[in-house]
Structures are given as C-alpha cells and as structure tokens.
Write an enzyme that holds these catalytic residues in place. Structure first.
Site, mmCIF file in Angstrom:
data_model
loop_
_atom_site.group_PDB
_atom_site.id
_atom_site.type_symbol
_atom_site.label_atom_id
_atom_site.label_comp_id
_atom_site.label_asym_id
_atom_site.label_seq_id
_atom_site.Cartn_x
_atom_site.Cartn_y
_atom_site.Cartn_z
ATOM 1 N N ASP A 156 0.856 -1.185 0.000
ATOM 2 C CA ASP A 156 0.000 0.000 0.000
ATOM 3 C C ASP A 156 0.892 1.236 0.000
ATOM 4 O O ASP A 156 1.786 1.364 0.845
ATOM 5 C CB ASP A 156 -0.903 0.013 1.230
ATOM 6 C CG ASP A 156 -1.984 -1.057 1.176
ATOM 7 O OD1 ASP A 156 -2.049 -1.784 0.154
ATOM 8 O OD2 ASP A 156 -2.751 -1.164 2.151
ATOM 9 N N ASP B 118 -15.262 -2.969 -1.439
ATOM 10 C CA ASP B 118 -14.846 -2.747 -0.058
ATOM 11 C C ASP B 118 -16.086 -2.474 0.771
ATOM 12 O O ASP B 118 -16.925 -1.649 0.385
ATOM 13 C CB ASP B 118 -13.895 -1.554 0.024
ATOM 14 C CG ASP B 118 -12.744 -1.670 -0.968
ATOM 15 O OD1 ASP B 118 -12.305 -2.807 -1.205
ATOM 16 O OD2 ASP B 118 -12.300 -0.636 -1.487
#
Length: 240
Positions: free
Chosen positions: A8, A129
């Site tokens: 990330d 998500d």
C-alpha cells in the site's frame, strides 16, 4: 488459491493502515521497489498494489513508486486506487500492469467497468470494499446502501477478471479475515473472488483455501510483521 502480497502506497512509502484510516498508517519501507523485490525473492507470483493517496484524490498520485516496482519485478502486478477513467486504465496497462482494480467507479460509473473489461479482456478487476456488508467508496470514506452481493451480481456478465472483496473492519487489524462473508460472495457469483482484510496467519490462509470457492487472498501487515512466512504460505497455496 493465489496469495497476493500487498504494498500500500502513501506519500511514496509502503505503509499499512488500520481499518482504512489514513491517520493510522505504519510505514514499513521508504523504498517500495525493494520491498517488492523482497516478496519476489521469497516466492511471490503476484503483487497487489494500492495507491492510497490516489483513492482519495480520484487520480493516480503514487505513479513513481508503482513504475519503480514494475521495473524491478518480473511477475504480474495489479493496482487499485484513483483509477476512474478509461485513459488512466489504458495508461497503466501500457506501463506494464497486468490488471487494474476499479472500486469507486464500480458504484459511480458501472458502464466504465463494463467497457474497460470488454476493451481489455482479463485485465480489469472490481474492488468491493465493505463495512457490515455495504459498499464503501472513495478510499472507504463514503458509505453506500449497496450490498456487496447485489453489486457483484451486476457485473456477472461483464467479463471482469476478479472481484477483490475487502472487509474494512478487518483490514490491518490482524484479527483474521471474514471467511464466511467472502465464501458467501464467491458462491453467489461466477466471478473469481479474492479475499482481503485481516489475513494474518497460515491458519487464515488455510481456512480461506478450505472453502474451495475463494480464488485468492491478499495479505500485507502479516507479511511485514513476520506473522506469515511468505515461503511457507506459498507452499500452502500449492499443496493439494
């Protein structure tokens, strides 16, 4: 089942967030390309990248570290975060990405997802998500009333390569993935489903694999912290 080590990216660094909170970032590497090379040396066969700044900005922000990673590894790489138009999709694929992940636009512009999947077969995934089963967008900052399964079914005939399902409340918390919800989604659609959020041990990976319906798993913090040994995890993935 494929294991995707996660990198990330925030402000050019490799970080992990806790439950998607940009203010709760732990920096694990100032040189993401070196981290990517380390994963490859340990046996990784795919990499999963997220441009965290891009997810909030709505446009790529961490292009430089992504390009450095692409130049340093010879395995397929997928990327999500800030990819919201056809020009950006095409640009990233031209730069060597194996797959782009479309999240926010899957809610806001599903036609783009369909067009991209048709134009670039096998190279477009959808990132779903969710908090409590409902889809969140724009870097998880905005919640919708859409149920994950309902949205996933809208893309059943679109030709997308995979769905990446993240349980936000589990992400970065090292508490284990939501196996039941991920398996339920995988059974509800014919699209391959990749689990993300909370994958923090070999037991977690084994539980996901044992469902027989989950196509892959993404893990980040556990690999950085050493809770999962990547070589052992790869052996588990390949075991009959």
């Amino acid at each position: 089942m494929i294991l995707y080590p996660a990198i990330d990216l925030k402000d050019g660094q490799a970080v992990r967030l806790l439950r998607g909170d940009m203010d709760a970032a732990t920096v694990f590497s100032d040189t993401p390309a070196e981290q990517a090379a380390h994963f490859v040396e340990a046996g990784a066969e795919w990499l999963h990248l997220v441009d965290l700044n891009g997810a909030f900005a709505g446009t790529p922000v961490n292009a430089a570290p992504v390009e450095a990673i692409l130049a340093s590894v010879d395995i397929p790489v997928q990327l999500g975060g800030g990819i919201r138009d056809m020009a950006t999709i095409e640009r990233w694929l031209d730069r060597g990405l194996a797959r782009v992940i479309l999240g926010t636009v899957a809610v806001e512009n599903p036609t783009l997802v369909r067009d991209a999947a048709k134009t670039f077969p096998g190279k477009v995934a959808v990132g779903l998500d969710a908090r409590n089963g409902r889809v969140a967008t724009r870097g998880w900052a905005e919640e919708t009333e859409l149920l994950v399964t309902d949205l996933a079914r809208q893309f059943e005939d679109a030709g997308i390569a995979a769905i990446i399902y993240t349980d936000i409340e589990r992400d970065g918390a090292m508490g284990g993935p939501n196996v039941a919800a991920t398996a339920a989604l995988a059974r509800a659609v014919d699209i391959p489903v990749i689990a993300s959020g909370g994958v923090s041990s070999l037991d977690d990976l084994a539980a996901l694999k044992e469902t027989g319906v989950i196509a892959g798993a993404i893990s980040g913090r556990a690999l950085y912290d050493g809770a999962i040994d990547l070589a052992a995890a790869m052996a588990l993935m390949k075991a009959a």
